[in-house]
Design a protein around this motif. Structure first.
Motif, PDB file in Angstrom:
ATOM      1  N   TYR A  13       0.831  -1.202   0.000  1.00 20.26           N
ATOM      2  CA  TYR A  13       0.000   0.000   0.000  1.00 20.26           C
ATOM      3  C   TYR A  13       0.873   1.263   0.000  1.00 20.26           C
ATOM      4  O   TYR A  13       0.656   2.188  -0.775  1.00 20.26           O
ATOM      5  N   GLU A  14       1.886   1.290   0.881  1.00 18.76           N
ATOM      6  CA  GLU A  14       2.772   2.453   0.983  1.00 18.76           C
ATOM      7  C   GLU A  14       3.569   2.668  -0.300  1.00 18.76           C
ATOM      8  O   GLU A  14       3.784   3.805  -0.724  1.00 18.76           O
ATOM      9  N   LEU A  15       4.015   1.579  -0.915  1.00 23.28           N
ATOM     10  CA  LEU A  15       4.735   1.703  -2.184  1.00 23.28           C
ATOM     11  C   LEU A  15       3.843   2.311  -3.256  1.00 23.28           C
ATOM     12  O   LEU A  15       4.254   3.235  -3.959  1.00 23.28           O
ATOM     13  N   HIS A  16       2.652   1.795  -3.360  1.00 22.58           N
ATOM     14  CA  HIS A  16       1.721   2.241  -4.402  1.00 22.58           C
ATOM     15  C   HIS A  16       1.302   3.692  -4.224  1.00 22.58           C
ATOM     16  O   HIS A  16       1.223   4.454  -5.193  1.00 22.58           O
ATOM     17  N   HIS A  17       1.045   4.103  -2.989  1.00 24.29           N
ATOM     18  CA  HIS A  17       0.474   5.428  -2.747  1.00 24.29           C
ATOM     19  C   HIS A  17       1.486   6.492  -2.335  1.00 24.29           C
ATOM     20  O   HIS A  17       1.155   7.676  -2.343  1.00 24.29           O
ATOM     21  N   CYS A  18       2.694   6.087  -1.995  1.00 22.61           N
ATOM     22  CA  CYS A  18       3.672   7.081  -1.528  1.00 22.61           C
ATOM     23  C   CYS A  18       5.035   6.911  -2.203  1.00 22.61           C
ATOM     24  O   CYS A  18       5.476   7.777  -2.943  1.00 22.61           O
ATOM     25  N   HIS A  19       5.700   5.813  -1.916  1.00 21.80           N
ATOM     26  CA  HIS A  19       7.115   5.672  -2.279  1.00 21.80           C
ATOM     27  C   HIS A  19       7.378   5.625  -3.784  1.00 21.80           C
ATOM     28  O   HIS A  19       8.271   6.318  -4.285  1.00 21.80           O
ATOM     29  N   LEU A  20       6.634   4.819  -4.507  1.00 18.98           N
ATOM     30  CA  LEU A  20       6.870   4.738  -5.954  1.00 18.98           C
ATOM     31  C   LEU A  20       6.507   6.030  -6.675  1.00 18.98           C
ATOM     32  O   LEU A  20       7.254   6.446  -7.575  1.00 18.98           O
ATOM     33  N   PRO A  21       5.412   6.699  -6.297  1.00 23.08           N
ATOM     34  CA  PRO A  21       5.161   7.998  -6.937  1.00 23.08           C
ATOM     35  C   PRO A  21       6.288   9.016  -6.712  1.00 23.08           C
ATOM     36  O   PRO A  21       6.624   9.782  -7.619  1.00 23.08           O
ATOM     37  N   VAL A  22       6.897   9.008  -5.521  1.00 24.05           N
ATOM     38  CA  VAL A  22       8.018   9.928  -5.266  1.00 24.05           C
ATOM     39  C   VAL A  22       9.164   9.630  -6.224  1.00 24.05           C
ATOM     40  O   VAL A  22       9.746  10.538  -6.826  1.00 24.05           O
ATOM     41  N   LEU A  23       9.486   8.357  -6.389  1.00 20.07           N
ATOM     42  CA  LEU A  23      10.583   7.984  -7.290  1.00 20.07           C
ATOM     43  C   LEU A  23      10.219   8.216  -8.753  1.00 20.07           C
ATOM     44  O   LEU A  23      11.040   8.673  -9.546  1.00 20.07           O
ATOM     45  N   ALA A  24       8.987   7.903  -9.121  1.00 19.41           N
ATOM     46  CA  ALA A  24       8.561   8.036 -10.516  1.00 19.41           C
ATOM     47  C   ALA A  24       8.397   9.497 -10.928  1.00 19.41           C
ATOM     48  O   ALA A  24       8.745   9.862 -12.057  1.00 19.41           O
ATOM     49  N   ASP A  25       7.890  10.336 -10.033  1.00 19.61           N
ATOM     50  CA  ASP A  25       7.720  11.753 -10.362  1.00 19.61           C
ATOM     51  C   ASP A  25       9.058  12.418 -10.685  1.00 19.61           C
ATOM     52  O   ASP A  25       9.096  13.379 -11.453  1.00 19.61           O
ATOM     53  N   ARG A  26      10.125  11.902 -10.132  1.00 13.37           N
ATOM     54  CA  ARG A  26      11.460  12.439 -10.379  1.00 13.37           C
ATOM     55  C   ARG A  26      12.181  11.681 -11.496  1.00 13.37           C
ATOM     56  O   ARG A  26      13.344  11.909 -11.759  1.00 13.37           O
ATOM     57  N   GLU A  27      11.475  10.719 -12.093  1.00 14.34           N
ATOM     58  CA  GLU A  27      11.983   9.891 -13.187  1.00 14.34           C
ATOM     59  C   GLU A  27      13.143   8.989 -12.797  1.00 14.34           C
ATOM     60  O   GLU A  27      13.939   8.575 -13.640  1.00 14.34           O
ATOM     61  N   PHE A  28      13.243   8.649 -11.515  1.00 11.62           N
ATOM     62  CA  PHE A  28      14.280   7.721 -11.072  1.00 11.62           C
ATOM     63  C   PHE A  28      13.862   6.279 -11.355  1.00 11.62           C
ATOM     64  O   PHE A  28      14.717   5.433 -11.614  1.00 11.62           O
ATOM     65  N   VAL A  29      12.573   6.000 -11.263  1.00 10.52           N
ATOM     66  CA  VAL A  29      12.055   4.671 -11.560  1.00 10.52           C
ATOM     67  C   VAL A  29      10.777   4.780 -12.379  1.00 10.52           C
ATOM     68  O   VAL A  29      10.136   5.836 -12.422  1.00 10.52           O
ATOM     69  N   GLU A  30      10.442   3.656 -12.982  1.00 11.66           N
ATOM     70  CA  GLU A  30       9.143   3.466 -13.613  1.00 11.66           C
ATOM     71  C   GLU A  30       8.555   2.232 -12.940  1.00 11.66           C
ATOM     72  O   GLU A  30       9.300   1.351 -12.492  1.00 11.66           O
ATOM     73  N   TRP A  31       7.229   2.167 -12.848  1.00 13.59           N
ATOM     74  CA  TRP A  31       6.624   1.017 -12.176  1.00 13.59           C
ATOM     75  C   TRP A  31       5.271   0.675 -12.765  1.00 13.59           C
ATOM     76  O   TRP A  31       4.666   1.484 -13.455  1.00 13.59           O
TER      77      TRP A  31
END
Length: 133
Positions: free
Chosen positions: A64-82
């Motif tokens: 839940y935390e990855l989906h709603h918090c952590h991955l968006p932080v990384l993806a918004d900065r283009e560090f990761v895609e998910w």
């Protein structure tokens, strides 16, 4: 000329701020480290690759935390895609900007205070490898 230096300086500051915001939470650090080990073009499965092996978390809470918090932080900065199905992450276009922080830390593990190394398997491993040289 001063305007260009100002604009370049602001851009660099913003990029460093992005990096440090991105690595300010353990699950995000684990995702980046897992992707560094996986290599370019590969994906890592989630949530298992976002867990610190020394401090396991409830997988549903972490999902839940990855989906709603952590991955968006990384993806918004283009560090990761998910993706959600399957739940995986891969390197983003700016991945190298965040990975270099961990590469520098690992390369200099001998100089990092014990309080930041003991309990961190990757830095402990790097320090051990350095001591064998």
């Amino acid at each position: 000329m001063p305007q260009i230096r100002f604009e370049n300086g602001r851009r660099v500051i913003d990029r460093w701020d992005d990096v440090f915001r991105a690595v300010s939470a353990e699950p995000r650090r684990q995702v980046v480290l897992s992707l560094m080990e996986a290599g370019p073009g590969e994906t890592v499965s989630l949530p298992e690759n976002a867990v610190n092996p020394n401090v396991p978390e409830d997988s549903e809470t972490l999902r839940y935390e990855l989906h709603h918090c952590h991955l968006p932080v990384l993806a918004d900065r283009e560090f990761v895609e998910w993706e959600t199905d399957p739940f995986v992450a891969s390197r983003g276009p700016r991945f190298d900007e965040v990975a270099v922080v961990f590469e520098a830390l690992q390369a200099n593990s001998a100089g990092i205070p014990d309080s930041l190394v003991v309990g961190c398997q990757r830095l402990e491993r790097e320090r051990h490898l350095d001591s064998e040289k």
